[in-house]
Design an enzyme around this catalytic site. Sequence first.
Site, short mmCIF file in Angstrom:
data_model
loop_
_atom_site.label_atom_id
_atom_site.label_comp_id
_atom_site.label_asym_id
_atom_site.label_seq_id
_atom_site.Cartn_x
_atom_site.Cartn_y
_atom_site.Cartn_z
N ARG A 282 -3.14 -1.90 14.16
CA ARG A 282 -4.59 -2.13 14.15
C ARG A 282 -4.86 -3.57 14.60
NH1 ARG A 282 -3.72 1.14 9.59
NH2 ARG A 282 -4.68 3.19 9.82
N GLU B 189 0.82 -1.22 0.00
CA GLU B 189 0.00 0.00 0.00
C GLU B 189 0.85 1.27 0.00
OE1 GLU B 189 -3.30 0.30 2.71
OE2 GLU B 189 -3.44 -1.88 2.87
N GLU C 126 -9.31 -3.78 5.32
CA GLU C 126 -9.10 -2.82 4.23
C GLU C 126 -8.01 -3.32 3.29
OE1 GLU C 126 -10.87 -0.03 3.57
OE2 GLU C 126 -12.16 -0.47 5.27
N TYR D 267 2.15 -4.18 13.71
CA TYR D 267 0.95 -3.55 13.14
C TYR D 267 0.04 -3.03 14.24
CZ TYR D 267 -2.56 -2.66 9.59
OH TYR D 267 -3.45 -2.05 8.74
N HIS E 111 -3.50 -10.92 14.47
CA HIS E 111 -2.08 -10.72 14.72
C HIS E 111 -1.88 -10.19 16.14
CE1 HIS E 111 -3.93 -7.69 11.99
NE2 HIS E 111 -3.54 -6.84 12.90
#
Length: 424
Positions: free
Chosen positions: A333, A41, A121, A331, A375
């Site tokens: 989120r 991304e 997403e 990560y 995760h």
Amino acid sequence: MEVIGMTTKKTSGKSASTKAAKPRKRVSRKKKDIQNLVIVESPSKAKTIEKYLGEGYKVVSSKGHICDLGLSGKERMGIDIENNFTPKYKVPKEKQEIVDELKALNDRSEHVILASDPDREGEAIAWHLARELGLDMNDENRVTFHEITKPVVTESITHPHKIDMNLVQSQETRRMLDRIIGFKLSRLLRKKISSKSAGRVQSVALHLIVLREYEIRKFVSEEYWTIEADVKKGRSVFQAALSKYQGSKPKLKNEEETNQLLDSFKGKPFVVSSISKRKSKKAPKLPFTTSTLQQEASKKLGYGAKKTMSVAQKLYEGVNVAGSMTGLISYMRTDSTRLSPLFVNDAEAYIDKTFGSEFKGVAHEKNKANAQDAHEACRVTNIEYTPEYVKPYLSSEEFRLYSLIYARTLASLMADAVYDVTSV
């Protein structure tokens, strides 16, 4: 020239001769000069990952979503509601050039790897990329990086899997709800109460506030009083609450009753009936999830949720530390408090070496029944990278947030705090 057929034809005045038929037109194919095309991304993350993967990999960025619901159809929602809520996707004009570039690179690639972010997403972005590039949806060409460090990136690339359509449909549902509620409800509210907009999140938040207001209005307040005394022993002064009077705990409902009780104390000594000492333990807080990170950043740093996630994204994607691009946190989120066993082992060794074995605790986790646990918790990627070590390479905002995450990660793996409690 390739001869693909033979025929004879009589020509006046000349002997029969052989003539090659016109060859079929060949389809021109571009040379496959890219072994593995990896699509992520973020442009900054692309550079870091390409460096880690090395020869045989070209890493490029989609710069986020490449498709969205169009503005066509009934009420311009881009959704055919009457036909089983079928979404109508479109590549926005500002993304068309990126899509064209990715298609050209796909033509030159032997293998395409979709490595968008490890959330719903990101899964939807991978799906849209597969559709636009004409990839086989059954291919195992999806990889996820939960932290941008060389060991994790090189390990993750060897474990590709299919696109998770459950996550894709989750994102698709959320996006369609945005459109349906946002377009239909916002229009109604603007007409009725001159409100700017409404949406999937605001509507639920308003509902929760209304429910809480109902509870507040149902509450019946009751007056009660407490008595506290400033007590001095030698040079020490402390505050003591009235525990018992004449063998029982008094219930004081108004000021008159309280003053009567105070008057009855006059001339009577305070009695210490017992003194006890004990040890009290307090377990460390669990490592950060997205919500607890946002709460602590708001409370301790004054950062809003949007700013917290923006700064965390930079720390996750990679920072140039001593000449090497390194992802500093996993990560961000997540709703899991789990930590990887490999990281826990490294952190325990660090605590043992730095503070002593008596400060070494155990990894705790407390995941809710509905937690996705895709995760780990949000943690630092390398416990050796103390805030003081990385400070020269970070902006002020990055340093403050990294320090917060580092402290919480380290504390979550340390021994319980022990307090001396004296009860008088």
